[in-house]
Design a protein around this motif. Sequence first.
Motif, PDB file in Angstrom:
ATOM      1  N   TRP A 167       0.839  -1.209   0.000  1.00  0.00           N
ATOM      2  CA  TRP A 167       0.000   0.000   0.000  1.00  0.00           C
ATOM      3  C   TRP A 167       0.871   1.256   0.000  1.00  0.00           C
ATOM      4  N   LEU A 168       1.912   1.275   0.854  1.00  0.00           N
ATOM      5  CA  LEU A 168       2.809   2.436   0.922  1.00  0.00           C
ATOM      6  C   LEU A 168       3.470   2.723  -0.419  1.00  0.00           C
ATOM      7  N   ALA A 169       3.861   1.656  -1.120  1.00  0.00           N
ATOM      8  CA  ALA A 169       4.565   1.808  -2.396  1.00  0.00           C
ATOM      9  C   ALA A 169       3.606   2.078  -3.554  1.00  0.00           C
ATOM     10  N   GLY A 170       2.328   1.782  -3.360  1.00  0.00           N
ATOM     11  CA  GLY A 170       1.341   1.946  -4.426  1.00  0.00           C
ATOM     12  C   GLY A 170       0.824   3.368  -4.538  1.00  0.00           C
ATOM     13  N   GLU A 171       0.011   3.580  -5.541  1.00  0.00           N
ATOM     14  CA  GLU A 171      -0.508   4.920  -5.841  1.00  0.00           C
ATOM     15  C   GLU A 171      -1.308   5.504  -4.679  1.00  0.00           C
ATOM     16  N   GLU A 172      -2.196   4.695  -4.084  1.00  0.00           N
ATOM     17  CA  GLU A 172      -3.020   5.221  -2.990  1.00  0.00           C
ATOM     18  C   GLU A 172      -2.164   5.648  -1.806  1.00  0.00           C
TER      19      GLU A 172
ATOM     20  N   VAL B 257      -1.910   9.423  -0.320  1.00  0.00           N
ATOM     21  CA  VAL B 257      -2.352   9.737   1.043  1.00  0.00           C
ATOM     22  C   VAL B 257      -1.224  10.417   1.815  1.00  0.00           C
ATOM     23  N   LEU B 258      -0.011   9.885   1.711  1.00  0.00           N
ATOM     24  CA  LEU B 258       1.119  10.507   2.406  1.00  0.00           C
ATOM     25  C   LEU B 258       1.348  11.933   1.918  1.00  0.00           C
ATOM     26  N   LYS B 259       1.275  12.144   0.623  1.00  0.00           N
ATOM     27  CA  LYS B 259       1.460  13.490   0.057  1.00  0.00           C
ATOM     28  C   LYS B 259       0.366  14.435   0.542  1.00  0.00           C
TER      29      LYS B 259
ATOM     30  N   LEU C 235     -10.287  10.066   3.594  1.00  0.00           N
ATOM     31  CA  LEU C 235      -9.809   8.868   4.273  1.00  0.00           C
ATOM     32  C   LEU C 235     -10.977   7.956   4.602  1.00  0.00           C
ATOM     33  N   TYR C 236     -10.733   6.665   4.581  1.00  0.00           N
ATOM     34  CA  TYR C 236     -11.736   5.688   5.004  1.00  0.00           C
ATOM     35  C   TYR C 236     -11.057   4.705   5.947  1.00  0.00           C
ATOM     36  N   ARG C 237     -11.815   3.822   6.569  1.00  0.00           N
ATOM     37  CA  ARG C 237     -11.305   2.944   7.622  1.00  0.00           C
ATOM     38  C   ARG C 237     -10.052   2.175   7.196  1.00  0.00           C
ATOM     39  N   GLY C 238     -10.087   1.565   6.023  1.00  0.00           N
ATOM     40  CA  GLY C 238      -8.940   0.790   5.553  1.00  0.00           C
ATOM     41  C   GLY C 238      -7.710   1.653   5.347  1.00  0.00           C
ATOM     42  N   THR C 239      -7.894   2.819   4.779  1.00  0.00           N
ATOM     43  CA  THR C 239      -6.788   3.747   4.551  1.00  0.00           C
ATOM     44  C   THR C 239      -6.196   4.197   5.881  1.00  0.00           C
ATOM     45  N   PHE C 240      -7.052   4.481   6.834  1.00  0.00           N
ATOM     46  CA  PHE C 240      -6.601   4.990   8.123  1.00  0.00           C
ATOM     47  C   PHE C 240      -5.728   3.956   8.833  1.00  0.00           C
ATOM     48  N   THR C 241      -6.153   2.705   8.806  1.00  0.00           N
ATOM     49  CA  THR C 241      -5.385   1.631   9.436  1.00  0.00           C
ATOM     50  C   THR C 241      -4.062   1.417   8.713  1.00  0.00           C
ATOM     51  N   LYS C 242      -4.086   1.429   7.392  1.00  0.00           N
ATOM     52  CA  LYS C 242      -2.845   1.255   6.629  1.00  0.00           C
ATOM     53  C   LYS C 242      -1.902   2.432   6.857  1.00  0.00           C
ATOM     54  N   LEU C 243      -2.441   3.624   6.970  1.00  0.00           N
ATOM     55  CA  LEU C 243      -1.619   4.797   7.261  1.00  0.00           C
ATOM     56  C   LEU C 243      -0.937   4.637   8.619  1.00  0.00           C
ATOM     57  N   PHE C 244      -1.685   4.222   9.616  1.00  0.00           N
ATOM     58  CA  PHE C 244      -1.150   4.017  10.969  1.00  0.00           C
ATOM     59  C   PHE C 244       0.024   3.046  10.945  1.00  0.00           C
TER      60      PHE C 244
END
Length: 195
Positions: free
Chosen positions: A38-43, A47-49, A87-96
Amino acid sequence: MKFIDNLLDKLFTGNSNRAVIRENFTRTEPEEQEVSLWLAGEEGVNVLKMIYDNYHFKRAGINKDPEVHYYHTSYANGFAVSYTPPLYRGTFTKLFFGLGQKMLGMGYRMVSMDRKIDEVNDQVRTTEKLYFKPLVSVDDLSGKINQLFGNVSIEKISLDNKPNYLKVLVTLYSDRQYHEAKSFDQFMDKLFKAD
């Protein structure tokens, strides 16, 4: 007399009747790989940007969603990200967990990964926390320890099982045996920029 009884009730029963659950938790290799992808992918990159940009917008007095709040003192610096669209639940957890993975690549080791569940204002609050300390390295010339940016905690807070916000806090060592910490701006650049 009822007023005094109510006041005493509030003063002395407050937190004593509230259950607090604390536990350590772990993650599986497939879960970690999913976050890495996820970190290396487009999403993940987007999100980080977005959060990095929103942090700088907030410092300039401009609010954008998801809203980012910042905290700066002489001994601690940090930011929090509100759980709002896009942001949605899945994104938030992956961001964490993704921010946690990025810390490991910045010269840090994870000291703990724990969860606390308690009651606040008739809501169940779940706080998941990742805590990092710098890898120890001593400067041969001065004998001082390199603290890098300081100790780092990353927390994901949910209320009634719904994400609420994510918080990153960097606390500095003020002891003379440590080199001065690198700046929080450098920390943000390193945490949010591609390696």
